[in-house]
Design an enzyme around this catalytic site. Structure first.
Site, PDB file in Angstrom:
ATOM      1  N   LYS A  46      46.484 -48.527  50.115  1.00  0.00           N
ATOM      2  CA  LYS A  46      46.154 -47.108  50.317  1.00  0.00           C
ATOM      3  C   LYS A  46      45.447 -46.480  49.103  1.00  0.00           C
ATOM      4  O   LYS A  46      44.482 -45.746  49.256  1.00  0.00           O
ATOM      5  CB  LYS A  46      47.455 -46.355  50.606  1.00  0.00           C
ATOM      6  CG  LYS A  46      47.236 -44.963  51.142  1.00  0.00           C
ATOM      7  CD  LYS A  46      47.031 -45.003  52.630  1.00  0.00           C
ATOM      8  CE  LYS A  46      46.798 -43.646  53.226  1.00  0.00           C
ATOM      9  NZ  LYS A  46      46.626 -43.753  54.676  1.00  0.00           N
ATOM     10  N   ASP A 106      41.844 -43.273  56.308  1.00  0.00           N
ATOM     11  CA  ASP A 106      41.440 -44.660  56.545  1.00  0.00           C
ATOM     12  C   ASP A 106      40.282 -44.744  57.534  1.00  0.00           C
ATOM     13  O   ASP A 106      39.264 -45.384  57.259  1.00  0.00           O
ATOM     14  CB  ASP A 106      42.619 -45.490  57.075  1.00  0.00           C
ATOM     15  CG  ASP A 106      43.838 -45.374  56.185  1.00  0.00           C
ATOM     16  OD1 ASP A 106      43.672 -44.999  55.013  1.00  0.00           O
ATOM     17  OD2 ASP A 106      44.958 -45.640  56.658  1.00  0.00           O
ATOM     18  N   HIS A 113      55.481 -65.478  38.785  1.00  0.00           N
ATOM     19  CA  HIS A 113      54.469 -64.707  39.536  1.00  0.00           C
ATOM     20  C   HIS A 113      53.848 -63.611  38.663  1.00  0.00           C
ATOM     21  O   HIS A 113      54.416 -62.521  38.553  1.00  0.00           O
ATOM     22  CB  HIS A 113      55.108 -64.089  40.782  1.00  0.00           C
ATOM     23  CG  HIS A 113      55.423 -65.110  41.819  1.00  0.00           C
ATOM     24  ND1 HIS A 113      54.520 -65.516  42.772  1.00  0.00           N
ATOM     25  CD2 HIS A 113      56.531 -65.869  42.012  1.00  0.00           C
ATOM     26  CE1 HIS A 113      55.051 -66.451  43.526  1.00  0.00           C
ATOM     27  NE2 HIS A 113      56.283 -66.691  43.085  1.00  0.00           N
ATOM     28  N   CYS A 168      53.073 -70.772  40.962  1.00  0.00           N
ATOM     29  CA  CYS A 168      54.275 -71.270  41.635  1.00  0.00           C
ATOM     30  C   CYS A 168      53.947 -72.480  42.511  1.00  0.00           C
ATOM     31  O   CYS A 168      53.604 -73.534  41.998  1.00  0.00           O
ATOM     32  CB  CYS A 168      54.922 -70.117  42.412  1.00  0.00           C
ATOM     33  SG  CYS A 168      56.624 -70.465  42.861  1.00  0.00           S
ATOM     34  N   TYR A 169      53.972 -72.344  43.839  1.00  0.00           N
ATOM     35  CA  TYR A 169      53.620 -73.479  44.706  1.00  0.00           C
ATOM     36  C   TYR A 169      52.227 -73.998  44.350  1.00  0.00           C
ATOM     37  O   TYR A 169      51.976 -75.204  44.382  1.00  0.00           O
ATOM     38  CB  TYR A 169      53.663 -73.028  46.167  1.00  0.00           C
ATOM     39  CG  TYR A 169      53.315 -74.120  47.159  1.00  0.00           C
ATOM     40  CD1 TYR A 169      54.276 -75.021  47.592  1.00  0.00           C
ATOM     41  CD2 TYR A 169      52.018 -74.239  47.652  1.00  0.00           C
ATOM     42  CE1 TYR A 169      53.949 -76.024  48.496  1.00  0.00           C
ATOM     43  CE2 TYR A 169      51.684 -75.242  48.559  1.00  0.00           C
ATOM     44  CZ  TYR A 169      52.649 -76.131  48.980  1.00  0.00           C
ATOM     45  OH  TYR A 169      52.330 -77.123  49.883  1.00  0.00           O
ATOM     46  N   GLU A 206      51.455 -61.775  39.328  1.00  0.00           N
ATOM     47  CA  GLU A 206      50.885 -60.691  40.137  1.00  0.00           C
ATOM     48  C   GLU A 206      51.881 -59.583  40.456  1.00  0.00           C
ATOM     49  O   GLU A 206      51.481 -58.501  40.869  1.00  0.00           O
ATOM     50  CB  GLU A 206      50.300 -61.261  41.445  1.00  0.00           C
ATOM     51  CG  GLU A 206      51.317 -61.819  42.456  1.00  0.00           C
ATOM     52  CD  GLU A 206      51.739 -63.268  42.185  1.00  0.00           C
ATOM     53  OE1 GLU A 206      51.645 -63.710  41.026  1.00  0.00           O
ATOM     54  OE2 GLU A 206      52.177 -63.937  43.135  1.00  0.00           O
ATOM     55  N   GLY A 230      53.669 -70.084  47.685  1.00  0.00           N
ATOM     56  CA  GLY A 230      53.912 -70.330  49.110  1.00  0.00           C
ATOM     57  C   GLY A 230      55.359 -70.725  49.306  1.00  0.00           C
ATOM     58  O   GLY A 230      56.022 -71.134  48.359  1.00  0.00           O
TER      59      GLY A 230
END
Ligand code: XMP
Length: 513
Positions: A369, A227, A168, A81-82, A170, A54
């Site tokens: 997507k 979509d 991070h 992190c945060y 991710e 964050g």
């Protein structure tokens, strides 16, 4: 419920990526606001909890926090992190500004005896983005990774199932990030990793049933794209006869598009598919309009008017299903907001305003997507629809430069059909982001047979892109350009010259208007 990892959103721009990475390990993950109560989390029995990063500092006034009881549930927690700093502070450490901030690519060394880093290489690159660090005065934490400036680039609590990483895992730039998350969700949380997209469909189906209730009727606007098609199929599973699909033929579609939507959906939906033929209304609205932004506005307003009328014909419909994807969800208000988490969505041209008064059903709002494409395959959509390149809401109008008239649209659609056909034959259609024709309001002189011609110019555009935000022009083989150009000039009356666009984005945009 499948085995679940709950991700508490503390405002990171990467929260969705965490969810996606976990799902890639075949473990179901869900994002919840950081204000969720510990009792609610306990009731949901997650296998693990991830605290996202964050932008705040934990010592800022009003910085987002979590209920401390969440750390007492005995459920493994990974703070990123945060999330690490917040967890460490709640467990009694101090967080302060670091003497050296770390941003971007950083070399990191891992203690591979720790379960979080099991089977990893001992050194690799991680992606950092922080200015604070934990001062573990009581010695509750053990350092399990270090960088040149962070002696505690990752920590493990000595007595609790709490892990934290300052970097991070991710993001794609963290080289072993996927393995770290896999170690957490599978090794530490004990998830079996047997979740798949079929389960996602079941879960969303149930959620829609809960939202819509026993009697609610749902409208879905089909656009011809993947979509909205996937949304329609999921909602159909959920409410069956109570779904009505509306497809607006605005006359700005590609050749054969109305027929392909009919072919894909009529057998399944019967008269629950309503095709509204509104080409004339759109053309009327576009008469004399040449300015690109005004074109978009006129098309947007007409679409809303047409859709509204069609929707009024569906008695008792209170819900509107839309194919909003994660990239459309621009802002999570949950991070700093009150106890009610709101996801604010934005809709580009072709979207519908809130004033229409529908409650939204958006089963794809946490997906990217490529995940939607995988879902489409699982749901059995025709391959041509699954592979379809993105097509802008305002359609051929933004590729028909100058005034949009019926004859010019016919010329453009015919040229575009040749581009699609030849790119398909060359095996390029599925491999690149977009390929299309643009009709320019410029006449040039040519010669065909013994005749002088004076007709418009067609530009070809073929671009590669990950997300439409940046793009490069495709180095199309000359032979393909030659075939496309000669077919267009020979077969399409109204075009006597073809050019190829070699502009990347930036500085150009993908569409010409
Ligand atoms: P630009 O031209 O901005 O396009 O580089 C980026 C991507 O977005 C598509 N695009 C649109 N899609 N409504 C849409 O649904 C629109 O108004 C719109 N304008 C552009 C474009 O085709 C490209 O993939």
């Amino acid at each position: 419920m499948p085995e679940t990892i709950l991700i508490l959103d503390l405002g990171s721009q990467y929260t969705q990526l965490i969810a996606r990475r976990v799902r890639e390990k075949n473990v179901y993950s869900e994002i919840v606001p950081h204000t969720i109560k510990a009792s609610e989390v306990r009731a949901r029995s997650p296998k693990g909890i991830i605290l996202s990063g964050g932008p705040a500092s934990v010592y800022d006034h009003g910085a987002p926090t979590i209920e401390k009881g969440l750390l007492d549930l005995g459920v493994p927690v990974l703070g990123i992190c945060y999330g690490l700093q917040l967890g460490a502070e709640l467990l009694g450490s101090k967080v302060a500004a670091a003497p050296e901030r770390e941003f971007g690519r950083t070399e990191c060394s891992f203690d591979t005896s720790c379960d979080l880093f099991k089977s990893l290489k001992e050194h690799s690159v991680v992606w950092m983005s922080h200015g604070d660090r934990v001062d573990d005065l009581k010695g509750d934490f053990r350092a399990i990774a270090r960088t040149a400036s962070s002696p505690q680039a990752a920590v493990q609590h000595r007595t609790r199932p709490f892990f934290g990483v300052q970097f991070h895992p991710e993001v794609a730039h963290t080289e072993q990030g996927g393995s770290i998350l896999e170690n957490f969700v599978r090794g530490i949380c004990g998830c079996k990793g047997d979740w798949n997209l079929g389960d996602f469909i079941d879960l969303e189906t149930r959620k829609i049933r809960d939202q819509v209730g026993e009697k609610g009727r749902v409208i879905c606007g089909l656009s011809g794209g993947i979509d909205s098609a996937v949304v329609a199929l999921i909602v159909d599973r959920a409410v069956g006869e109570r779904l009505v699909c509306i497809f607006v033929d605005n006359g700005l579609l590609r050749q054969g598009e109305v027929a392909s939507v009919e072919a894909a959906f009529r057998p399944r939906f019967g008269n629950r598919l309503r095709v509204v033929s509104a080409a004339e209304r759109f053309l009327e609205r576009l008469r004399g309009v040449t300015e690109p932004e005004r074109k978009r506005r006129e098309i947007g307003h007409e679409f809303i008017a047409v859709f509204k009328e069609a929707a009024q014909g569906v008695e008792g419909a209170r819900f509107l299903a839309q194919g909003t994807l994660y990239p459309d969800v621009i802002e999570s208000l949950a991070a700093h907001g009150g106890p009610t988490a709101t996801i604010k969505t934005h809709h580009n041209v072709g979207g519908l305003p809130a004033e229409l008064g529908f409650e939204l059903v958006e089963p794809l709002r946490f997906l990217f997507k490529d995940e939607v494409r995988a879902l489409a395959k699982t749901l059995g959509l025709p391959p041509a629809l699954v592979r379809r390149q993105p097509f802008p809401g305002p359609g051929l109008a933004v590729r028909c430069l100058g005034e949009v008239t019926a004859p010019r649209l016919r010329v453009l659609a015919a040229a575009d059909a040749i581009v699609q056909e030849e790119f398909e034959k060359a095996g390029l259609l599925e491999r690149i982001w977009q390929s299309f024709a643009v009709l320019l309001p410029v006449k040039t002189v040519g010669v065909m047979g013994d005749q002088r011609t004076y007709e418009e110019v067609c530009a070809l555009r073929a671009v590669d892109s990950q997300d439409g935000m940046t793009a490069d022009w495709v180095r199309v083989p000359y032979d393909l350009l030659q075939v496309v150009a000669s077919r267009i000039v020979n077969e399409v009356r109204g075009i006597n010259r073809v050019c190829y666009d070699v502009t990347s984005k930036p500085p150009g945009t993908i569409e010409w208007e």
